[in-house]
Structure formats: structure tokens, C-alpha cells
Write a protein that holds these residues in place. Sequence first.
Motif, short mmCIF file in Angstrom:
data_model
loop_
_atom_site.label_atom_id
_atom_site.label_comp_id
_atom_site.label_asym_id
_atom_site.label_seq_id
_atom_site.Cartn_x
_atom_site.Cartn_y
_atom_site.Cartn_z
N VAL A 201 0.85 -1.20 0.00
CA VAL A 201 0.00 0.00 0.00
C VAL A 201 0.89 1.25 0.00
O VAL A 201 1.72 1.42 0.90
CB VAL A 201 -0.92 0.03 1.23
N PRO A 202 0.73 2.15 -0.99
CA PRO A 202 1.56 3.37 -1.03
C PRO A 202 1.36 4.22 0.22
O PRO A 202 0.22 4.47 0.64
CB PRO A 202 1.05 4.11 -2.27
N GLN A 203 2.47 4.66 0.80
CA GLN A 203 2.42 5.55 1.96
C GLN A 203 2.45 7.01 1.53
O GLN A 203 2.18 7.91 2.33
CB GLN A 203 3.59 5.26 2.90
N HIS A 204 2.81 7.26 0.28
CA HIS A 204 2.77 8.60 -0.28
C HIS A 204 1.58 8.74 -1.22
O HIS A 204 1.08 7.74 -1.76
CB HIS A 204 4.06 8.91 -1.05
N ASP A 205 1.15 9.96 -1.42
CA ASP A 205 0.05 10.24 -2.34
C ASP A 205 0.60 10.25 -3.77
O ASP A 205 1.26 11.20 -4.17
CB ASP A 205 -0.59 11.59 -2.01
N VAL A 206 0.35 9.18 -4.51
CA VAL A 206 0.81 9.11 -5.90
C VAL A 206 -0.35 9.20 -6.87
O VAL A 206 -0.19 8.96 -8.06
CB VAL A 206 1.63 7.82 -6.15
N GLY A 207 -1.53 9.55 -6.36
CA GLY A 207 -2.68 9.78 -7.22
C GLY A 207 -3.66 8.62 -7.25
O GLY A 207 -3.29 7.47 -7.00
N PRO A 208 -4.93 8.90 -7.60
CA PRO A 208 -5.97 7.88 -7.55
C PRO A 208 -5.96 6.91 -8.73
O PRO A 208 -6.60 5.86 -8.66
CB PRO A 208 -7.26 8.71 -7.57
N ARG A 209 -5.25 7.26 -9.81
CA ARG A 209 -5.22 6.39 -10.99
C ARG A 209 -3.86 5.73 -11.16
O ARG A 209 -3.45 5.43 -12.28
CB ARG A 209 -5.57 7.21 -12.23
N THR A 210 -3.17 5.51 -10.05
CA THR A 210 -1.80 4.99 -10.09
C THR A 210 -1.73 3.58 -9.53
O THR A 210 -2.26 3.30 -8.45
CB THR A 210 -0.86 5.92 -9.29
N ASP A 211 -1.06 2.70 -10.27
CA ASP A 211 -0.78 1.34 -9.81
C ASP A 211 0.71 1.21 -9.55
O ASP A 211 1.53 1.82 -10.24
CB ASP A 211 -1.22 0.32 -10.86
N VAL A 212 1.08 0.41 -8.56
CA VAL A 212 2.48 0.30 -8.14
C VAL A 212 2.92 -1.15 -8.10
O VAL A 212 2.22 -2.01 -7.53
CB VAL A 212 2.69 0.93 -6.74
N LEU A 213 4.07 -1.42 -8.74
CA LEU A 213 4.77 -2.69 -8.54
C LEU A 213 5.92 -2.40 -7.58
O LEU A 213 6.89 -1.74 -7.94
CB LEU A 213 5.32 -3.22 -9.87
N ASP A 214 5.78 -2.88 -6.37
CA ASP A 214 6.74 -2.56 -5.32
C ASP A 214 7.85 -3.60 -5.25
O ASP A 214 7.60 -4.81 -5.39
CB ASP A 214 6.02 -2.48 -3.97
N ALA A 215 9.09 -3.13 -5.04
CA ALA A 215 10.26 -4.00 -4.86
C ALA A 215 10.49 -4.91 -6.06
O ALA A 215 10.97 -6.04 -5.91
CB ALA A 215 10.12 -4.82 -3.58
N CYS A 216 10.16 -4.42 -7.24
CA CYS A 216 10.30 -5.22 -8.46
C CYS A 216 11.44 -4.65 -9.30
O CYS A 216 11.52 -3.43 -9.49
CB CYS A 216 9.00 -5.18 -9.26
N PRO A 217 12.35 -5.49 -9.81
CA PRO A 217 13.41 -4.99 -10.68
C PRO A 217 12.84 -4.18 -11.84
O PRO A 217 11.83 -4.56 -12.45
CB PRO A 217 14.09 -6.27 -11.18
N LYS A 218 13.49 -3.07 -12.14
CA LYS A 218 12.95 -2.13 -13.13
C LYS A 218 12.72 -2.77 -14.49
O LYS A 218 11.66 -2.61 -15.09
CB LYS A 218 13.90 -0.94 -13.27
#
Length: 321
Positions: A201-218
Motif C-alpha cells: 500500500v503506497p504511503q505517499h500520495d501518488v494519485g488515484p489512478r496509479t498502480d504500483v509494482l513494489d520491490a520489483c526490478p525495473k
Amino acid sequence: MDAILPVLPPSIRDVIAALPEEVRQRVEEIRIRENRPLEVVTAEGTGFVATGGRWGTRPERAYVPDREDCTKLLNLISQHSLYALEEELRRGYVTVDGGHRIGLAGKVVVENGKVKHLRDVTGFNIRLARQVKGTGKALIPYVFGPDHVENVLIVSPPQCGKTTLLRDLARIASVGERGVKPRKVGIVDERSEIAGCLRGVPQHDVGPRTDVLDACPKSEGMMMMIRSMSPEILVVDEIGRKEDSDAVYEAVFAGVNLFVTAHGRSLDEICRRPGLTGLIREGVFTRVVLLSRRLRPGTIEGIYDSSLKRVDRERSVRARC
């Protein structure tokens, strides 16, 4: 700072909590090293902290964390379960509540030529994450058009505000701030710094239409994000390796816009980096933003087009590449 204090052992917590309020508000890093002086880094410089919160440049007067302090700190970070930190120990950092990142140093265990995990942890770098909303507003006229978005490369040395600016551009694109058309945004957050995810779960506000792949190689994450979430804008921090470059090409050919960062002190310097030279020469990035700490972290030194001609001033300046 309030989110960081609970993960510190009591002895260090008391020392940090006693710092003058004006110093505490400016802290960027807390560096804890076994049997060496306790160090605090602010935007203005570095200093060592003594009992009672006295802050200065004399290490001989500073509080010196011992083995017990380091063990307690590691236990608090892991909630007394080092097994739960197995992956983090391999990567060398842990993200805690608030999106703050704790870098780890110690004895590296290598297996088959790859890092297996970290043991005998004796060094901690607590980097305080501060979201500064609005830092990307100055770039809106240069990045967002009525029907298009530029491919952006943000360049600076470490601790000059690259990630802070990148995060805010992602938020602006996702929200649709100040007349910007809202778009789907995908963040590949290899080091958990952009969104600062905790348990996904993002701890920063990255916007309502944003999906995050966390800890994933670029390089892998960019393709995963394109296939799975169909973003219009892909956001990635600190590219530079050949595999990163290959993934950038794939994203561009797939019709996805890019907001990315790279380490460098100048445009000439990034032009000499093998992983970036081809991208620059072929004009993949239609906006290149150069940052410094000259006035403060995040100082914009110049905005350039794909041919590296300056576009934010009447005076035309071109870097060699």
C-alpha cells in the motif's frame, strides 16, 4: 520524524528526540554505525549528536551506538522476526511506516555469485521520506500538452530531489491537476522509494489512478506493468543499466510515455553513460530536467528538449552528446 522514533532503541530515540525542533524538522538522514558517532544529515550539512540533543561537528562528543543498540534497532525494524526480513536483508534496505527507508550494511553472504542475505548488521542509514506536493507544478507547461505528454528524464547527483520531483509528476498526471488531463500511471518502484509502499500500500500520495509494482526490478517490472495494467505513463527511478535501456525502448515502442530519473552531475556526464547514451542520442526523452542543490534540494538548473537544447529560457544552450 514521529514515525521514525518508535523504531529506534530507547537510548538513540532519547538522543534524537532531544534535538532542537528546527534541526529535527530538517533531518534527511540518521546514520547509525556500531561503535562510531551518531550522525545526522540535514539539507545544510552533517553533524554528530551528543546526549541531550547537542548537535555539532565534533565526533568525539557524540553518542556512540554499541552492539546492543544495533541489535535492538534490527529487532524493532523486523518486529523481532529476522525471518520476516529475509528478502529485505538480501536487498539491503527496509521500508517502514511512512515510506521511510532504512539502508543496511554489514557482512554479505554470497551464494553462487549472488547476494543471499546480510548478516552482522552494524550500519543503518535511516532516510526520512518527505512528500513535497507541488514540486512538479513548474514543469507542467513543459511536460503536459492538451493531447500529449513528454517523455521526461530527470538528472541530478544523489540527494538533489529527483525522486521527490518524480513522485509529484506521477501524482499530477494521475490526479489531473491544473488543467492536466488525468491519465493511468504505473510506478515500478524497485527500492520502495517513489510510493513508499508498506505491505503493497503506497504511503505517499501518488494519485488515484496509479498502480504500483513494489520491490520489483525495473527492467522486468516495466514489461509486467505494461502487460498487466496498461498504463499511459510509466514511472521509474534511477535507470542506467543496459537492461533498463532495453526496457525503456520496449515501453516507448508500446506507446507508453515515461517519467524516469538517472544519476548525473551534468548532461555531458549522462551522455557518457553506456546505458543512457543511445537513449539520449536517439531523442527518446523529449524533456530532460537537470536538478541540483545550489539553492535548495530540487533546484531546476535547466529544462532541455530531445536535442538537448534549452527550452526554459530565451538563451539557447546545447549540451554535447
